[in-house]
Design an enzyme around this catalytic site. Structure first.
Site, PDB file in Angstrom:
ATOM      1  CG  ASN A   9      -1.719   1.238   1.388  1.00 28.85           C
ATOM      2  OD1 ASN A   9      -1.790   2.048   0.471  1.00 28.85           O
ATOM      3  ND2 ASN A   9      -2.343   1.405   2.549  1.00 28.85           N
ATOM      4  CD1 TRP A  10       4.031   1.224  -2.553  1.00 24.34           C
ATOM      5  CD2 TRP A  10       3.883   2.077  -4.621  1.00 24.34           C
ATOM      6  NE1 TRP A  10       4.900   0.532  -3.354  1.00 24.34           N
ATOM      7  CE2 TRP A  10       4.834   1.042  -4.629  1.00 24.34           C
ATOM      8  CE3 TRP A  10       3.621   2.758  -5.811  1.00 24.34           C
ATOM      9  CZ2 TRP A  10       5.521   0.672  -5.782  1.00 24.34           C
ATOM     10  CZ3 TRP A  10       4.306   2.387  -6.961  1.00 24.34           C
ATOM     11  CH2 TRP A  10       5.254   1.358  -6.944  1.00 24.34           C
ATOM     12  CE  LYS A  11      -0.182   3.309   4.627  1.00 20.66           C
ATOM     13  NZ  LYS A  11      -0.144   3.407   6.076  1.00 20.66           N
ATOM     14  CG  HIS A  91      -5.936   1.986   4.960  1.00 11.93           C
ATOM     15  ND1 HIS A  91      -5.519   2.927   5.873  1.00 11.93           N
ATOM     16  CD2 HIS A  91      -4.926   1.094   4.837  1.00 11.93           C
ATOM     17  CE1 HIS A  91      -4.295   2.600   6.280  1.00 11.93           C
ATOM     18  NE2 HIS A  91      -3.909   1.488   5.666  1.00 11.93           N
ATOM     19  CD  GLU A  93      -2.969   5.570   6.625  1.00 13.04           C
ATOM     20  OE1 GLU A  93      -2.950   5.657   5.381  1.00 13.04           O
ATOM     21  OE2 GLU A  93      -2.033   5.061   7.281  1.00 13.04           O
ATOM     22  CD  GLU A 163      -3.604  -2.622   7.081  1.00  9.65           C
ATOM     23  OE1 GLU A 163      -2.501  -2.886   6.594  1.00  9.65           O
ATOM     24  OE2 GLU A 163      -4.184  -1.541   6.902  1.00  9.65           O
ATOM     25  N   GLY A 169       2.194   1.994  10.693  1.00  9.06           N
ATOM     26  CA  GLY A 169       3.145   3.099  10.560  1.00  9.06           C
ATOM     27  C   GLY A 169       3.847   3.457  11.860  1.00  9.06           C
ATOM     28  CB  SER A 209       4.967  -2.070  11.946  1.00 17.60           C
ATOM     29  OG  SER A 209       4.534  -0.754  12.244  1.00 17.60           O
ATOM     30  N   GLY A 230       2.729  -1.153   4.196  1.00 12.21           N
ATOM     31  CA  GLY A 230       2.858   0.248   3.795  1.00 12.21           C
ATOM     32  C   GLY A 230       4.318   0.618   3.578  1.00 12.21           C
TER      33      GLY A 230
HETATM   34  P1  PGA Z   1       2.731   0.130   7.550  1.00 14.40           P
HETATM   35  O1  PGA Z   1       1.290   0.422   6.879  1.00 14.40           O
HETATM   36  O2  PGA Z   1       3.252  -1.139   6.931  1.00 14.40           O
HETATM   37  O3  PGA Z   1       3.566   1.327   7.204  1.00 14.40           O
HETATM   38  O4  PGA Z   1       2.498  -0.023   9.017  1.00 14.40           O
HETATM   39  C1  PGA Z   1       0.373  -0.624   6.685  1.00 14.40           C
HETATM   40  C2  PGA Z   1      -0.903  -0.121   6.070  1.00 14.40           C
HETATM   41  O5  PGA Z   1      -1.338   0.989   6.387  1.00 14.40           O
HETATM   42  O6  PGA Z   1      -1.515  -0.810   5.238  1.00 14.40           O
END
Ligand code: PGA
Length: 254
Positions: A9-11, A91, A93, A163, A169, A209, A230
């Site tokens: 997931n490149w965001k 997600h 976010e 998640e 993150g 993470s 991510g």
């Molecule tokens: P992260 O993000 O690997 O940076 O913790 C995961 C995600 O939001 O899908």
């Protein structure tokens, strides 16, 4: 048999050129026994789909309407037009920063399936909810509402990612037994909603993470079919290392 999945997931990261460079670096070396996906910013999806050989391409969000006065949004019709295969929905976010409700996520899943886009549903609890012993309750609510009234024709096209929000993150990944407990619980909910057979075919991923260093611990668990990653998915070498770590994993769905 569930095919192990590595989903990046490149965001809000990477320009078109950076994405193409990434694809050139990884595509020839990705193992065939693993489904490797990158969910990229919408604006570069078409260019990535054109160049995709071994990588599968996904979007990170989608509006639930086909068209209309929704300034700045991307419709399922538009996503389909890029040739993209997957779409991340719900997600944390999006839920926390863009006020996405379970009802909205449900509408998005239905629309995605209607347009032949494969949904990757994200669910997970806040630390306060875990501390209050409410993790299962949160998962039950998010998963059942997301799939309310959904008819699944091909279970292998559906992905659910567990998640935990406190692990995203933060560098504070969940212990693998916690990931297993939650992924197994999610599979149980899916069995109740659909059927045990369908639940056995749906891939359930862990995210939060994940790195090339810890991914093996997760996918060694019987109900963790891969990872949604991510930060660590942005680097070519880390992405490849993670895909190779999944190479030997066999997930039986019987
Ligand atoms: P992260 O993000 O690997 O940076 O913790 C995961 C995600 O939001 O899908």
């Amino acid at each position: 048999m569930r095919k192990p999945m590595l989903a990046g997931n490149w965001k809000m990261n990477k320009t078109r050129d950076e994405a193409i460079q990434f694809m050139l670096a990884v595509q020839d070396n990705l193992p065939k026994t693993v489904e490797s996906v990158v969910c990229a910013p919408a604006i570069i999806l078409r260019d990535m789909v054109k160049r995709a050989t071994t990588l599968h391409i996904g979007a990170q969000n989608m509006h639930e309407c086909e068209s209309g006065a929704f300034t700045g949004e991307i419709s399922p019709v538009m996503l389909k037009d890029t040739g993209v295969e997957y779409v991340i929905l719900g997600h944390s976010e999006r839920r926390a920063l863009f006020s996405e409700t379970d009802e909205k996520v449900n509408a998005k899943i239905k629309k995605a399936l209607e347009f032949g886009l494969k949904p990757m549903l994200c669910v997970g609890e806040y630390l306060s909810e875990r501390d209050a012993g409410k993790t299962n309750e949160v998962l039950e609510r998010q998963v059942s509402k997301a799939f309310d009234g959904v008819v699944i024709e091909k279970p292998s096209d559906i992905v659910v990612a567990y998640e935990p929000i406190w692990a995203i993150g933060t560098g504070k990944s969940a212990d693998s037994y916690i990931a297993e407990e939650a992924c197994a619980y999610i599979r149980g909910i899916l069995a109740k909603i659909f059927s045990p057979r369908i639940a056995e075919e749906i891939r359930v991923l862990y995210g939060g993470s994940v790195t090339a260093m810890n991914i093996r611990e997760y996918v060694a668990q019987p109900d963790v079919d891969g990872a949604l990653v991510g930060t660590a998915s942005l680097k070519e070498d880390a992405f490849l290392d993670m895909a190779l770590a999944l190479k030997q994993v066999v997930k039986r769905s019987d």
